[in-house]
Every structure is written in structure tokens, then in C-alpha cells.
Design an enzyme around this catalytic site. Sequence first.
Site, PDB file in Angstrom:
ATOM      1  N   GLY A  37      23.786  13.299 -29.318  1.00  0.00           N
ATOM      2  CA  GLY A  37      23.532  13.937 -28.282  1.00  0.00           C
ATOM      3  C   GLY A  37      24.198  13.070 -26.928  1.00  0.00           C
ATOM      4  CB  ALA A  38      24.814   9.662 -26.400  1.00  0.00           C
TER       5      ALA A  38
ATOM      6  N   GLY B 265       0.731  -1.434   0.023  1.00  0.00           N
ATOM      7  CA  GLY B 265      -0.036  -0.260  -0.079  1.00  0.00           C
ATOM      8  C   GLY B 265       0.904   1.417   0.056  1.00  0.00           C
ATOM      9  N   GLY B 266       0.275   2.326   0.647  1.00  0.00           N
ATOM     10  CA  GLY B 266       1.022   3.439   0.395  1.00  0.00           C
ATOM     11  C   GLY B 266       2.277   3.423   1.320  1.00  0.00           C
TER      12      GLY B 266
HETATM   13  C1  HXC Z   1      -3.080  -4.353  12.255  1.00  0.00           C
HETATM   14  C2  HXC Z   1      -2.232  -6.279  11.294  1.00  0.00           C
HETATM   15  C3  HXC Z   1      -2.311  -5.625  10.136  1.00  0.00           C
HETATM   16  C4  HXC Z   1      -2.416  -4.265   9.865  1.00  0.00           C
HETATM   17  C5  HXC Z   1      -1.091  -7.677  10.023  1.00  0.00           C
HETATM   18  N1  HXC Z   1      -1.748  -7.487  11.274  1.00  0.00           N
HETATM   19  N2  HXC Z   1      -1.552  -6.472   9.196  1.00  0.00           N
HETATM   20  N3  HXC Z   1      -2.734  -5.549  12.374  1.00  0.00           N
HETATM   21  N4  HXC Z   1      -3.256  -3.725  10.947  1.00  0.00           N
HETATM   22  N5  HXC Z   1      -2.454  -3.668   8.685  1.00  0.00           N
HETATM   23  C6  HXC Z   1      -1.651  -8.490  12.177  1.00  0.00           C
HETATM   24  C7  HXC Z   1      -2.723  -9.704  12.068  1.00  0.00           C
HETATM   25  O1  HXC Z   1      -3.820  -9.496  12.370  1.00  0.00           O
HETATM   26  C8  HXC Z   1      -2.023 -10.579  13.065  1.00  0.00           C
HETATM   27  O2  HXC Z   1      -2.392 -10.413  14.319  1.00  0.00           O
HETATM   28  C9  HXC Z   1      -0.554 -10.246  12.826  1.00  0.00           C
HETATM   29  O3  HXC Z   1      -0.494  -8.899  12.412  1.00  0.00           O
HETATM   30  C10 HXC Z   1       0.347 -11.048  11.833  1.00  0.00           C
HETATM   31  O4  HXC Z   1      -0.458 -10.888  10.577  1.00  0.00           O
HETATM   32  P1  HXC Z   1      -0.754 -12.448   9.702  1.00  0.00           P
HETATM   33  O5  HXC Z   1      -1.805 -12.123   8.738  1.00  0.00           O
HETATM   34  O6  HXC Z   1      -1.064 -13.576  10.776  1.00  0.00           O
HETATM   35  O7  HXC Z   1       0.600 -12.808   9.193  1.00  0.00           O
HETATM   36  P2  HXC Z   1       0.930 -13.278   7.626  1.00  0.00           P
HETATM   37  O8  HXC Z   1       0.348 -14.449   7.397  1.00  0.00           O
HETATM   38  O9  HXC Z   1       2.390 -13.398   7.514  1.00  0.00           O
HETATM   39  O10 HXC Z   1       0.599 -12.315   6.643  1.00  0.00           O
HETATM   40  C11 HXC Z   1       0.998 -10.983   6.562  1.00  0.00           C
HETATM   41  C12 HXC Z   1       0.365  -9.990   5.639  1.00  0.00           C
HETATM   42  C13 HXC Z   1      -1.384  -9.876   6.176  1.00  0.00           C
HETATM   43  C14 HXC Z   1       0.408 -10.424   4.205  1.00  0.00           C
HETATM   44  C15 HXC Z   1       1.121  -8.757   5.835  1.00  0.00           C
HETATM   45  O11 HXC Z   1      -1.058  -9.852   7.661  1.00  0.00           O
HETATM   46  C16 HXC Z   1      -1.965  -8.728   5.657  1.00  0.00           C
HETATM   47  O12 HXC Z   1      -2.496  -8.838   4.286  1.00  0.00           O
HETATM   48  N6  HXC Z   1      -2.143  -7.612   6.375  1.00  0.00           N
HETATM   49  C17 HXC Z   1      -2.962  -6.662   5.906  1.00  0.00           C
HETATM   50  C18 HXC Z   1      -2.105  -5.809   4.894  1.00  0.00           C
HETATM   51  C19 HXC Z   1      -2.799  -4.447   4.343  1.00  0.00           C
HETATM   52  O13 HXC Z   1      -3.588  -4.644   3.696  1.00  0.00           O
HETATM   53  N7  HXC Z   1      -2.525  -3.400   5.032  1.00  0.00           N
HETATM   54  C20 HXC Z   1      -2.961  -2.163   4.692  1.00  0.00           C
HETATM   55  C21 HXC Z   1      -2.374  -1.852   3.429  1.00  0.00           C
HETATM   56  S1  HXC Z   1      -2.733  -0.123   2.952  1.00  0.00           S
HETATM   57  P3  HXC Z   1      -2.583 -11.628  15.296  1.00  0.00           P
HETATM   58  O14 HXC Z   1      -3.106 -10.885  16.549  1.00  0.00           O
HETATM   59  O15 HXC Z   1      -3.313 -12.396  14.578  1.00  0.00           O
HETATM   60  O16 HXC Z   1      -1.248 -12.409  15.274  1.00  0.00           O
HETATM   61  C22 HXC Z   1      -1.707   0.771   3.889  1.00  0.00           C
HETATM   62  C23 HXC Z   1      -1.973   2.218   3.762  1.00  0.00           C
HETATM   63  C24 HXC Z   1      -0.828   2.890   3.934  1.00  0.00           C
HETATM   64  O17 HXC Z   1      -0.923   0.367   4.514  1.00  0.00           O
HETATM   65  C25 HXC Z   1      -1.116   4.395   3.636  1.00  0.00           C
HETATM   66  C26 HXC Z   1      -0.220   5.293   3.725  1.00  0.00           C
HETATM   67  C27 HXC Z   1      -0.462   6.472   3.025  1.00  0.00           C
END
Ligand code: HXC
Length: 514
Positions: free
Chosen positions: A404-405, A169-170
Site C-alpha cells: 500500500g505504501a 491551558g486552552g
Molecule cells: C493575570 C497573571 C497571570 C494570569 C501571571 N500573571 N499569569 N495575571 N492572569 N493568567 C501575573 C502574575 O500575577 C505576576 O504579576 C506576573 O504576571 C508574573 O507572574 P509570576 O507568577 O511572577 O511569573 P513566573 O514566576 O515566571 O510564573 C509564570 C507562570 C505563573 C508559570 C505563567 O504566573 C502562572 O502559573 N500563572 C498562571 C497560569 C495559569 O494558570 N493561567 C491560566 C491557564 S488557563 P505581578 O503583578 O506580581 O508581577 C487558560 C485558559 C485559556 O489560560 C482558555 C482558552 C480557551
Amino acid sequence: MKEKIKQLEKLREQARLGGGEDKIKAQHDKGKLTARERIELLVDEGSFEELDMFVKHRAKDFGMDKKQILGDGVVTGFAKIDGRPVALFSQDFTVFGGSLSETHAEKIVKILKMAMKTGIPVIGLNDSGGARIQEGVVSLGGYADIFLLNTLASGVIPQISVVLGPCAGGAVYSPAITDFVFMAKNTSYMFVTGPNVVKTVTHEDVSFEDLGGAETHASKSGVAHFIYENEVETLVNVRKLMSYLPLNYRDKAPEKEFDLSSVKPEPKLDEIIPDNPNKPYDMKDVIQLLVDDGEFMEVHEHYAENIIVGFARMGGMSIGIIANQPAVLAGVLDINSSVKAARFVRFCDAFGIPLLVLEDVPGFLPGTDQEWNGIIRHGAKLLFAFSEATVPKVTVITRKAYGGAYDVMNSKHIRGDFNYAWPSAEIAVMGPKGAVEIIFKKEISKAKDPEKEVEKKLAEYRDKFANPYITAERGFIDDVIAPRNTRLKLINAFNLLRTKVDTNPKKKHGNIPL
Ligand code: HXC
């Protein structure tokens, strides 16, 4: 007091465990190290001083008030690498997946501000699920605070991003703003939207690794500057990169002791350029024979391989090399190679690292693909970057410098300080064949034997331009040098340029053709 110190130690112990033993095991099972293990490998033993170990998040929704972990998913502080200070943050995937909360962001911002104030590089170890979903916009704001600081710190201190897990993401835009991105193969990935969203929107089936893994970003997108087999190798090479860099834009890069009397002529350099001007050779062989101990740290090794950029030392001094690679696409300049080299030139210029250009370039790549995708504005980036650079700039034309290079590759006209050519240099508006077909079109069409006429005119053209002496007559190159003597010439040039001062006109900032 004893009891209080005991309690402090207990809290520290608790913080060091992050998300706990189970989560640490899960991290290891994925072939990944923990945030603290990574720091230990990266910095000088015992040098890490941690800050904000007791920070907790402030979220209350979704039961978060009952889930509190000291440090809130990021380890921050200061340490030393080869005895020189660095600031760093290391995201802890064992704590809420390393996701970025308001307080997690505040810790990173604090480190960035401190690093700018004290003028020391920042290294960020990224391993995060992105914005902490439970915190909503507060987390997005935290990211924006980091992006702003990354931007303000750009050109003030070197910023290195090491991606060792998810970065999605971001969140990708913090590494993207920093100077260099490292990735480890198979365990790290970066993308704006993941495979599931890609599937929904474009109906493409793509794996995490193919979409945004280390090899993809090293070879296809150019997002990653360095990739390695595993985390340990990655961190060792972050240390290596630091050895070429100053602490900040006012500092000088570290120098190694050097004995000038050790420099001897290198006869192997006389053998590299093939007799046939259309035959390729490997410019990396030239680099290896020119630089101290043959050591070259290549940046973007697998991306736009028709140009080579990277760090080396000459006479003990850290320099940046930009070299056309005749072994790939004849060393032609295209969109990707122009952008790759322009960014590198600007990094070196921002941090006072002298530039060495090795030139063998047949021109810009023709074709609709290049034109429609903007070779004009992308090629202009490289021209702009070389033109505005005020660091010591030295060029050696090894063979072709066409069109040009010729101007773009740090020619005398855009403030090259020392411009040398090997006797094999060919400096002309264009290659012999194209040129002859244009300027002798009539003669060739009228000739009894057009083929013979072309051969005759080609020989005439080569005689005139396939050498460096017309350019030398004008003073556009300062000397024609034997390849074997090039190393000494260059070391002398960079030594002479130590005291160089050059400036650009006062302005808010230029407008590089982005
Ligand atoms: C809160 C999160 C989290 C998040 C993971 N966790 N991502 N908690 N916010 N964004 C937590 C899970 O709930 C889990 O908690 C623990 O971290 C480990 O995650 P798992 O899913 O068990 O791990 P894994 O299977 O290795 O997968 C990793 C992952 C997946 C691929 C990163 O967790 C995932 O898809 N997370 C969401 C990613 C996402 O969409 N993020 C937002 C992106 S947009 P527990 O308690 O169960 O251990 C963004 C915007 C930024 O970031 C903008 C900036 C401008």
C-alpha cells in the site's frame, strides 16, 4: 503642537517600557528577551510599524482599574522580513505576565483580520500566563475569537507561532491551529495542564521541561516543528522559514535566480544505495546532493524520524520534500510518520508549493500497537493528503516501494505528475521473503530441502519484481533514471509543471480521516 507632540512621544516612551525596568530585568534574568527586543531581531531593521500602542484593559475588579499599562501586554503591528511584509504580535510578559485580556485579544484579532485582508503571513510570539484571571469569561471569549480567526485564516495566509515562554491551558490551541510552531530550549513550555494538576490527577511527578518543554514537543508529541538552543537562533530560523513561503495562497513563493547550465551530473548519487537491499542508507545524503546548494530546512527533525519532511529549492524554486528514511526503522510508514507527512503535504498544497517525494519504503509497520492505535485511519491521512493535492507532484523511487505504501507515496495512480525510479527500485506487493512464504507455501513444505527451495523461490521473485521495469512497462513510472542525472531531471520536471492546472470536484470540503 510642539507640546502635544512631546506628550505623544512621552506616552510612546511609557508604552515601550511595558511593565517597567524591574520587570524587564526579571525577564532578562530568566534568559528571555522582551517582546520588543524579539521583534527587533525578527524583522528588517526599522521596518516595524506598531498599532494600538495606547490600548488599555477595561477590567475594574480586583483593583485592576488602578493598574493600567499602555498596550496591555501585547505589541502588535506590521513589518518586513527580507523586504516582504508580515503581520505580527508579540506578547509582553512584563505586563501582567503577558496574560490575555479582552483588549489584548482584540489587538491580536485586529492583526489577524488585517493580515487576511491584505494576504500577508502572521507571526505570533507567545509568552503568556494565559487567560487574564481577573477578567474571567471575557478573557476566555478573547481566546475563542483568536481561535476562530486562526481557523478562518488557515490556508489563506501562513501562520507561524513562536513559543518563547509559558503557553498553557486552552492558550495552546492557537499555536496548535497555526501552520508551524517554533520553540526555544529551556525557556518555553506548552501544556494543557501544568505539573501541579498532573500530580493531583495522575500522581505523576514531572518537571515543566519534561512535561511540555521544547525537546518534549519536538520529539515526543510532535507539537513543535522547530526547536533551537535559544531565542536568537529561533528567530533567525523563523526568518529562514519565511524565505520558502508565499505571502498567501494566491501568491508564489520567492524564487532565487538560477542558472540551469550550472547543473552537472552528480556521480556521488550513484554510490549511495547499498548492494544489499536490506542495508540502510541515509536519505538525507540523497536530499543534500539533489537540492540547490545542499540546503534543506527540515521540519519535525526529531519527530517520527522514519520520514523526512522539509523545504528546499530546486532550480531556484521553493519545494517541499517528503522522503522515507531507510536509516530509521527501515523507512517504514507508521502512525506518527503518516500524520507528520500528511500535515506537511497539506500545507504545501494549500500554499502552492510543489512536492518532491523520495521513496524507499518497505510498507506499513505491523503490530497490535499500530493496529489498535489506528494505523488504518492515520495512514489514510497521508493517502488522502497526496490524493487531493493539486500542486506539482514528482516522485523518485530510490529503492523499495512495497504494498500500500507504493500507492500512498504519490504514485502515478493518485495524480503523481512525474514518477521516476532509479535502477535499484523494487516495486512489488510485498518484500521477497513474505511473498515467497505465501505464494510458494505448498512447494516449500513439500520440498526435500525447504531452505534451498526458499532460496530458489526468493531468487525467482527478486528476478521478477526487484526492478523497476515491470512498472515502467505499464507507464506507472515515466522513466528509469541514473541517480547521477536525477537533479537535472527534477529541475526540468518542476519547470515544466510551472503551468500545471489541476482541480478537485466542487464541494464544501472533503472529510480527511482525522
Ligand atoms: C493575570 C497573571 C497571570 C494570569 C501571571 N500573571 N499569569 N495575571 N492572569 N493568567 C501575573 C502574575 O500575577 C505576576 O504579576 C506576573 O504576571 C508574573 O507572574 P509570576 O507568577 O511572577 O511569573 P513566573 O514566576 O515566571 O510564573 C509564570 C507562570 C505563573 C508559570 C505563567 O504566573 C502562572 O502559573 N500563572 C498562571 C497560569 C495559569 O494558570 N493561567 C491560566 C491557564 S488557563 P505581578 O503583578 O506580581 O508581577 C487558560 C485558559 C485559556 O489560560 C482558555 C482558552 C480557551
